[in-house]
Design a protein around this motif. Structure first.
Motif, PDB file in Angstrom:
ATOM      1  N   UNK A 189     -59.455  21.259  82.230  1.00  0.00           N
ATOM      2  CA  UNK A 189     -60.762  20.857  82.766  1.00  0.00           C
ATOM      3  C   UNK A 189     -60.839  19.373  83.104  1.00  0.00           C
ATOM      4  N   UNK A 190     -59.842  18.597  82.686  1.00  0.00           N
ATOM      5  CA  UNK A 190     -59.899  17.153  82.923  1.00  0.00           C
ATOM      6  C   UNK A 190     -58.522  16.617  83.246  1.00  0.00           C
ATOM      7  N   UNK A 191     -58.423  15.845  84.311  1.00  0.00           N
ATOM      8  CA  UNK A 191     -57.186  15.138  84.626  1.00  0.00           C
ATOM      9  C   UNK A 191     -57.261  13.790  83.920  1.00  0.00           C
ATOM     10  N   UNK A 192     -56.514  13.647  82.834  1.00  0.00           N
ATOM     11  CA  UNK A 192     -56.664  12.466  81.988  1.00  0.00           C
ATOM     12  C   UNK A 192     -55.947  11.243  82.543  1.00  0.00           C
ATOM     13  N   UNK A 193     -55.118  11.415  83.537  1.00  0.00           N
ATOM     14  CA  UNK A 193     -54.439  10.254  84.131  1.00  0.00           C
ATOM     15  C   UNK A 193     -55.415   9.457  84.981  1.00  0.00           C
ATOM     16  N   UNK A 194     -56.133  10.164  85.854  1.00  0.00           N
ATOM     17  CA  UNK A 194     -57.097   9.497  86.731  1.00  0.00           C
ATOM     18  C   UNK A 194     -58.508   9.611  86.161  1.00  0.00           C
ATOM     19  N   UNK A 195     -58.678  10.369  85.060  1.00  0.00           N
ATOM     20  CA  UNK A 195     -59.979  10.584  84.425  1.00  0.00           C
ATOM     21  C   UNK A 195     -60.947  11.298  85.360  1.00  0.00           C
ATOM     22  N   UNK A 196     -60.462  12.351  85.987  1.00  0.00           N
ATOM     23  CA  UNK A 196     -61.256  13.166  86.906  1.00  0.00           C
ATOM     24  C   UNK A 196     -61.299  14.598  86.412  1.00  0.00           C
ATOM     25  N   UNK A 197     -62.323  15.368  86.830  1.00  0.00           N
ATOM     26  CA  UNK A 197     -62.275  16.805  86.564  1.00  0.00           C
ATOM     27  C   UNK A 197     -61.019  17.399  87.189  1.00  0.00           C
ATOM     28  N   UNK A 198     -60.458  18.403  86.535  1.00  0.00           N
ATOM     29  CA  UNK A 198     -59.275  19.063  87.079  1.00  0.00           C
ATOM     30  C   UNK A 198     -59.689  20.021  88.187  1.00  0.00           C
ATOM     31  N   UNK A 199     -58.679  20.525  88.909  1.00  0.00           N
ATOM     32  CA  UNK A 199     -58.956  21.484  89.976  1.00  0.00           C
ATOM     33  C   UNK A 199     -59.544  22.771  89.406  1.00  0.00           C
ATOM     34  N   UNK A 200     -59.031  23.217  88.238  1.00  0.00           N
ATOM     35  CA  UNK A 200     -59.569  24.434  87.624  1.00  0.00           C
ATOM     36  C   UNK A 200     -61.053  24.289  87.314  1.00  0.00           C
ATOM     37  N   UNK A 201     -61.430  23.148  86.776  1.00  0.00           N
ATOM     38  CA  UNK A 201     -62.842  22.907  86.473  1.00  0.00           C
ATOM     39  C   UNK A 201     -63.663  22.844  87.755  1.00  0.00           C
ATOM     40  N   UNK A 202     -63.096  22.264  88.802  1.00  0.00           N
ATOM     41  CA  UNK A 202     -63.785  22.191  90.096  1.00  0.00           C
ATOM     42  C   UNK A 202     -64.072  23.598  90.624  1.00  0.00           C
ATOM     43  N   UNK A 203     -63.087  24.479  90.530  1.00  0.00           N
ATOM     44  CA  UNK A 203     -63.262  25.859  91.003  1.00  0.00           C
ATOM     45  C   UNK A 203     -64.349  26.565  90.198  1.00  0.00           C
ATOM     46  N   UNK A 204     -64.343  26.364  88.872  1.00  0.00           N
ATOM     47  CA  UNK A 204     -65.379  26.991  88.044  1.00  0.00           C
ATOM     48  C   UNK A 204     -66.764  26.489  88.422  1.00  0.00           C
ATOM     49  N   UNK A 205     -66.859  25.191  88.735  1.00  0.00           N
ATOM     50  CA  UNK A 205     -68.150  24.630  89.135  1.00  0.00           C
ATOM     51  C   UNK A 205     -68.584  25.187  90.481  1.00  0.00           C
ATOM     52  N   UNK A 206     -67.632  25.367  91.405  1.00  0.00           N
ATOM     53  CA  UNK A 206     -67.965  25.984  92.696  1.00  0.00           C
ATOM     54  C   UNK A 206     -68.500  27.401  92.503  1.00  0.00           C
ATOM     55  N   UNK A 207     -67.920  28.134  91.561  1.00  0.00           N
ATOM     56  CA  UNK A 207     -68.399  29.489  91.287  1.00  0.00           C
ATOM     57  C   UNK A 207     -69.827  29.457  90.763  1.00  0.00           C
ATOM     58  N   UNK A 208     -70.136  28.448  89.936  1.00  0.00           N
ATOM     59  CA  UNK A 208     -71.519  28.322  89.447  1.00  0.00           C
ATOM     60  C   UNK A 208     -72.459  27.971  90.596  1.00  0.00           C
TER      61      UNK A 208
END
Length: 695
Positions: free
Chosen positions: A275-294
């Motif tokens: 759910x989080x890309x800790x290198x750049x401190x961004x939401x991960x792609x998986x989390x982005x997809x889940x948010x799009x579904x919401x």
């Protein structure tokens, strides 16, 4: 028939040394019991429930036992079994199909020794692999221990904020109490034996007593750092000695729970990474997809954008991977500031993905682009970097699935990357037809290469000093019986995206060598031929080996071969690229850098690689009449000559362009001013006619 079965059972019993101590029940396909003790029985298994009385089974276990037979699986289960003296023992039961004169099923009961550490270890391994959550793993351990030791068990998970009470299968139909806030605070202090008397445990304690387990034992579990994980409550019969209370056994059980706790911690960390890309401190792609579904469920509309810095690979090549991460981080900061209501996540190692709640048609007609937000240069580790954004945008609406909107945006990005400079490409309905055509072309591309529908056209390159053909470039052309002329812009991109580009380029090389060999046999003039090589092919481990094989096969002279690589093809792996270029030159092959001047690090390419030839991109030649462009082109030519490189100008179409290039000492000309790409036979005639005239 009875004698046959009895003999079969006896043979199985005698396996091993000493023989296995196992019990059997034989049933036929109608579930009639036909074992040696019940050969005259006509009751079905469902009717013979007295058999189940020998097992100490909960309702769910009883159902599973029957299903194991009915479904004819190879599954097995561990249960407690009453001996003739009514003492319990843990057994493993399994159903095995046997084909004699007809189909039978043998129910095997194998006693399990509760003191066998190997059994306990095997059980633990199964639990770790097969069970999912920490709670499920602990519940399975409690159930297995009940089977082995004739106890009832619970585990209170104090490390978890909600402090859940995990019970074994014996409590499956029993509703446990919820922990109170006061008890939760008490658990934080882990107050030893006193925890047994909490209201949380009163109902399970009563239930255990009702089943004859009138004593309880408290076993706390800590991490190696002495952090509380939780505690077992083991309910047992006071008249029996429990091997579980042995210190070594408790130590092993503690180690297992510690391991499960550590696995659970790692699993949580992995889930966090999803759910989080800790290198750049961004939401991960998986989390982005889940948010799009919401958003989809909420009926939101907007656009999805995939954003890539065109120079990302070059930045990484020059300054390292951390510089690329820093570029993405700064890009995200600027985009977030420019569009505060947008959701931005990491898409790939080099791209961001972004949802903006704006109508697609509104955005389509706006004049502003994302590139306006990043027009100022970036500072990466004290280095000033200018970037050009490549952006693909697709509509997110009720008619588009989450999967499709990302796919459409990615397709638009691929189109944007084919255009020089900053570019934003919108996915519109016209792309539906384009995608359909691409799929049809893709379905025919492999056979087109194999059937030699794709061939080479030659475009001459003329020497400026005498305006005669110095060499030619081989260009792939596809004349399809089904589609007619297919643009190389279409099929070469398809070949690159599908991994067919290597086969295509090897086919073009073989066509070139065949032509040169024939001209050698005919005693005609042979001219060098240039072939453009893609990044995937250039870096392929067998590239040099395949090239040497073709040279040998066709007795080709390497000095008549020119390998062209494009400047933006990914030569940022300097060490590996230089190694390949040096091997080519060692073979005697000429190396050329194509489309020079378009990429981010043009001058660094000249410094790092010893190319024999440099081809100036046509975008410069189109503006050669402008004084500023002339100065740039002249500087490139002067530097190349200093490095002992020949310079070819691409895309020359007018006499004015030719005269300017002559004046600034360009070595060669390629373009429609002299000749368009020609079929091989026409190019051969052009070369032959020129030779006749020069005699």
């Amino acid at each position: 028939m009875g004698k046959t079965i009895v003999n079969y059972i006896e043979r199985i019993k005698n396996i091993g040394n000493p023989p296995l101590q196992i019990t059997f029940i034989m049933i036929d396909e109608t579930f009639h019991i036909v074992d040696e003790e019940h050969l005259d029985s006509h009751q079905t298994l469902q009717q013979s429930l007295h058999i189940l009385e020998h097992f100490i089974l909960q309702p769910a276990e009883q159902q599973r036992f029957l299903q194991m037979i009915i479904n004819k699986t190879d599954d097995s289960m561990k249960v407690r079994y009453k001996r003739q003296d009514q003492s319990p023992i843990c057994v493993q039961i399994q159903s095995v199909p046997i084909l004699l004169e007809k189909q039978y099923y043998l129910i095997i009961l194998t006693p399990l020794d509760s003191n066998t550490s190997g059994l306990f270890t095997a059980t633990t391994n199964d639990i770790i692999i097969l069970e999912t959550s920490f709670e499920n793993k602990i519940q399975k351990i409690c159930t297995e221990m009940e089977c082995l030791h004739d106890v009832m068990m619970t585990f209170t998970y104090t490390k978890k904020e909600s402090v859940p009470l995990i019970t074994s299968r014996s409590f499956q139909d029993f509703e446990t109490s919820m922990i109170t806030e006061e008890e939760r605070n008490q658990h934080l202090q882990m107050q030893g034996e006193g925890l047994k008397d909490l209201a949380l445990h009163q109902l399970t304690k009563y239930f255990a007593q009702q089943n004859g387990y009138d004593e309880s034992y408290f076993l706390p579990i800590y991490t190696k750092e002495q952090e509380a994980i939780g505690y077992f409550l083991i309910y047992m019969n006071a008249e029996r000695t429990i091997e579980m209370l042995d210190g070594r056994f408790q130590e092993k059980l503690t180690q297992i729970v510690q391991l499960l706790d550590k696995i659970s911690m790692y699993e949580q960390q992995i889930e966090a990474l999803k759910t989080k890309d800790h290198v750049v401190n961004l939401p991960s792609y998986d989390e982005f997809v889940q948010q799009l579904k919401r958003f989809k469920q909420q009926g939101k509309i907007g656009v999805v954008k995939i954003i890539k810095a065109g120079e990302f690979s070059n930045v990484v090549g020059l300054y390292g991977r951390p510089a690329g991460e820093e570029l993405l981080r700064q890009l995200w900061q600027r985009l977030s500031k420019a569009s505060e209501d947008s959701l931005i996540a990491r898409f790939t190692s080099s791209a961001l993905i972004m949802f903006t709640p704006i109508d697609f048609q509104t955005l389509l007609h706006q004049q502003t682009r994302l590139s306006d937000d990043v027009k100022d240069s970036f500072f990466i580790f004290d280095q000033q970097v200018h970037i050009t954004l490549k952006v693909g945008i697709a509509p997110f609406d009720a008619n588009t699935t989450v999967h499709d909107v990302v796919r459409f945006a990615e397709y638009a990005l691929a189109k944007a990357r084919q255009i020089h400079g900053a570019h934003t490409e919108f996915y519109t309905s016209r792309y539906d037809d384009i995608l359909g055509r691409e799929m049809m072309l893709l379905n025919h591309l492999k056979s087109a290469i194999q059937n030699k529908e794709i061939t080479a056209y030659f475009q001459p390159k003329y020497a400026v000093y005498n305006e005669k053909i110095a060499s030619v470039e081989a260009l792939a052309r596809w004349i399809s019986p089904e589609f007619g002329f297919v643009s190389p812009v279409e099929f070469i991109a398809l070949a690159e995206n599908t991994g067919l580009i290597k086969d295509l380029e090897l086919h073009i090389l073989e066509t070139v060598f065949t032509w040169q060999q024939q001209r050698q046999y005919d005693g005609k003039r042979i001219v060098p031929v240039a072939v453009n090589v893609s990044p995937d092919h250039f870096y392929h481990p067998h590239f040099i080996q395949n090239l040497k094989h073709l040279l040998t096969k066709y007795y080709a002279d390497p000095k008549y071969v020119i390998i062209e690589v494009t400047e933006n093809m990914g030569l940022f792996d300097f060490e590996r690229a230089n190694e390949i270029i040096n091997k080519l030159q060692t073979l005697g092959i000429v190396t050329s850098i194509d489309d020079f001047g378009v990429g981010y690090s043009s001058l660094s390419y000249l410094q790092k690689f010893s190319f024999n030839e440099l081809k100036i991109d046509r975008s410069f030649i189109m503006k050669i009449d402008e004084l500023a462009t002339q100065k740039i082109v002249k500087a490139i030519i002067d530097i190349a000559h200093t490095l002992e490189m020949d310079v070819i100008a691409e895309g020359v179409e007018t006499k004015e362009q030719l005269e300017i290039l002559k004046a600034i000492r360009c070595d060669g000309i390629q373009g429609y001013y002299y000749s368009k790409p020609l079929p091989i036979d026409q190019a051969s005639k052009l070369i032959d006619v020129e030779r006749e005239k020069s005699k």
